[in-house]
Design an enzyme around this catalytic site. Structure first.
Site, short mmCIF file in Angstrom:
data_model
loop_
_atom_site.label_atom_id
_atom_site.label_comp_id
_atom_site.label_asym_id
_atom_site.label_seq_id
_atom_site.Cartn_x
_atom_site.Cartn_y
_atom_site.Cartn_z
N LYS A 1 -5.18 9.37 -0.59
CA LYS A 1 -5.34 8.92 0.79
C LYS A 1 -4.22 9.57 1.58
O LYS A 1 -3.31 10.19 1.01
CB LYS A 1 -5.27 7.40 0.90
N CYS B 1 -4.04 1.89 -8.21
CA CYS B 1 -4.26 0.44 -8.25
C CYS B 1 -5.71 0.01 -8.33
O CYS B 1 -6.13 -0.63 -9.29
CB CYS B 1 -3.56 -0.21 -7.06
N ARG C 1 0.84 -1.19 0.00
CA ARG C 1 0.00 0.00 0.00
C ARG C 1 0.88 1.24 0.00
O ARG C 1 1.86 1.29 0.77
CB ARG C 1 -0.90 0.02 1.25
#
Ligand code: UDX
Length: 457
Positions: free
Chosen positions: A323, A262, A153
């Site tokens: 994010k 992604c 991530r």
């Protein structure tokens, strides 16, 4: 073992640096000379916590180098990772041109036996396409293909590499099993499960994992909409769901929808691949549609919170990164929400702790957008603030101070904070003259007495 990593983007760079940290001799190769020069100087071109220290440590230890010369360095390595980009093409299918070009370069210059590991996310069957291409170019080539998808991530990539839940390896030759077990020995010693399978199964495992995680997010976002219709609390619903071990608590945080390089790409690729195979996935298609529609729906929510119109109103957008803990803005909800607000006449000011350079590069100097130097400047005299990214800087804001910085868009109207990440709870706003709009929970209106009181101040 000497390793070459082809492609020093988010995945390739983390992979190469971490393998050098394991003590292997690693060379990172990229066609971007400027990026390679920066890396050779110990400079990481992306915001990834912990990566720069590891890079500099292993450069100093001389077990990590960088080069633009794939061909010249190939004879000196035992194993090559392909970690180049596999972007979406116009049709939604995966553009394999970069990884095919890398495979061709290897094929043309193979002398000794080579283990070629596909780290890039590729549709099932791609390894075999690469194998055929290598043999077409060099029928005498001696090599073994391996599929080793990543589950990193952004913002926690180093940790995810060093402490993975599992390692998935697709092989076509038994010899590769020994090679890959040697490569991942340090993690095997930490009892990380290492699972071996076929090339296609490994390739599909990556897509299935990402598509399922995206499904969890789209699902909880739709539950949030239902919660709003009935005055329920989606945070509680998510908690109640997540305590069921069959569901698990992660990836049930309602928000503006998933972004990044992604989930959108991988869901689109899987949808496209499944259709091409004659086994379409209605679920994946629905997840993509649901996620896409959410952005426009949230624009309507913002406009409604601002009294039904944002025309001429100053709107502070807090966060552009897709994010927190990354400077990456690719597929961020902000990239659609900001233009939609501009189109309705809003005057936008943007602040993001890490992604300002990317935001300015993306939006440029256009009428209606400003780039304040600080969060306080961004909030000062704005009629509404919209939290799009869950940065700690926003979660730790002093709400009475925020209320003091914002200004009502009309007499007797409250200041407005629209929190698309549910960083706060209604209780935080008691006694504060602020309308708090969040996701999947009732709107918290300031009590009228507070408004009158403040107006008389
Ligand atoms: C993802 C996968 O997690 C990782 O395993 C894979 O290798 C690459 O893709 P990444 O895209 O970096 O990683 O970010 P991730 O943390 O998964 O978040 C993806 C998106 O989902 C972000 O937009 C995030 O804001 C959103 N999200 C995530 C939610 O909206 N709610 C959640 O609960 C979790």
């Amino acid at each position: 073992m000497r390793i070459m990593i082809v492609g020093t983007g988010y995945v390739g760079l983390v992979t190469g640096v971490c393998f050098s940290e394991f003590g292997f001799n690693v060379i990172g190769v990229d066609t971007d000379a400027a990026k390679i020069a920066k890396l050779q100087q110990g400079e990481v071109p992306i915001f990834e916590p912990g990566l720069q220290d590891l890079l500099q440590k292993n450069l100093a230890a001389k077990n990590l180098t960088f080069s633009t010369d794939l061909i010249g360095n190939l004879p000196a390595v035992d194993l090559v990772f392909l970690a180049v980009g596999t972007p979406s093409s116009e049709s939604g299918a995966v553009d394999l041109s970069f990884i095919l070009n890398a495979a061709r370069s290897i094929a043309e210059n193979l002398s000794n036996f080579m283990t070629i590991v596909i780290k890039s996310t590729v549709p099932p069957g791609t390894c075999n396409i690469l194998k055929q291409e290598i043999l077409r170019i060099n029928p005498a080539a001696k090599f073994a293909l391996v599929s080793n998808p990543e589950f990193l991530r952004e913002g926690s990539a180093v940790r995810d590499f060093m402490q993975p839940d599992r390692i998935i390896i697709g092989i076509e030759q038994e010899h590769s099993r020994d090679v890959m077990q040697k490569l991942y020995k340090p993690l095997q010693l930490q009892r990380v499960p290492i699972l071996f399978t076929t090339l296609e199964t490994a390739e599909l495992s990556k897509y299935a994992a990402n598509a399922f995680l995206a499904t969890k997010i789209a699902f909880i976002n739709e539950m949030a909409d239902i919660c709003e219709s009935v005055g329920a609390d989606v945070q509680f619903v998510a908690q109640a769901m997540g305590l069921d071990q069959r569901i698990g608590p992660l990836f049930l945080q309602a928000g503006p929808g998933f972004g990044g390089s992604c989930f959108p790409k991988d869901c689109l690729a899987l949808q496209n691949f499944a259709e091409a195979q004659g086994t379409p996935s209605k679920i994946v298609s629905a997840v993509l549609t649901s996620n896409q529609n959410r952005r426009a729906a949230l624009v309507d929510r913002i406009v409604a919170a601002c009294g039904g119109s944002v025309s001429g109103k100053e709107v502070a957008v807090l966060g552009v990164a897709f994010k927190a803990n990354t400077d990456d803005i690719r597929e961020s909800p902000a990239l659609e929400i900001i233009p939609a607000l501009l189109a309705q006449g809003a005057k936008i000011r943007i602040f993001d702790p890490q992604a300002m350079p990317n935001a300015q590069q993306y939006f440029g100097e256009q009428v209606g957008i400003r780039y304040p130097k600080s969060l306080k400047e961004c909030l000062c005299n704005a009629h509404a603030a919209v939290i799009i990214t869950e940065w700690p800087e926003f979660k730790n804001m002093n709400l009475p101070e925020v209320a003091g910085l914002l200004c009502p868009f009309a007499p007797n109207s409250p200041r407005v904070l629209i929190d698309l990440r549910n960083l706060f709870i209604a209780h935080d706003f008691l006694g504060i003259n602020m309308r708090y709009v969040s996701i999947g929970r009732p709107v918290a209106e300031p009590n009228l007495a507070t408004i009158c009181e403040n107006i008389n101040d």
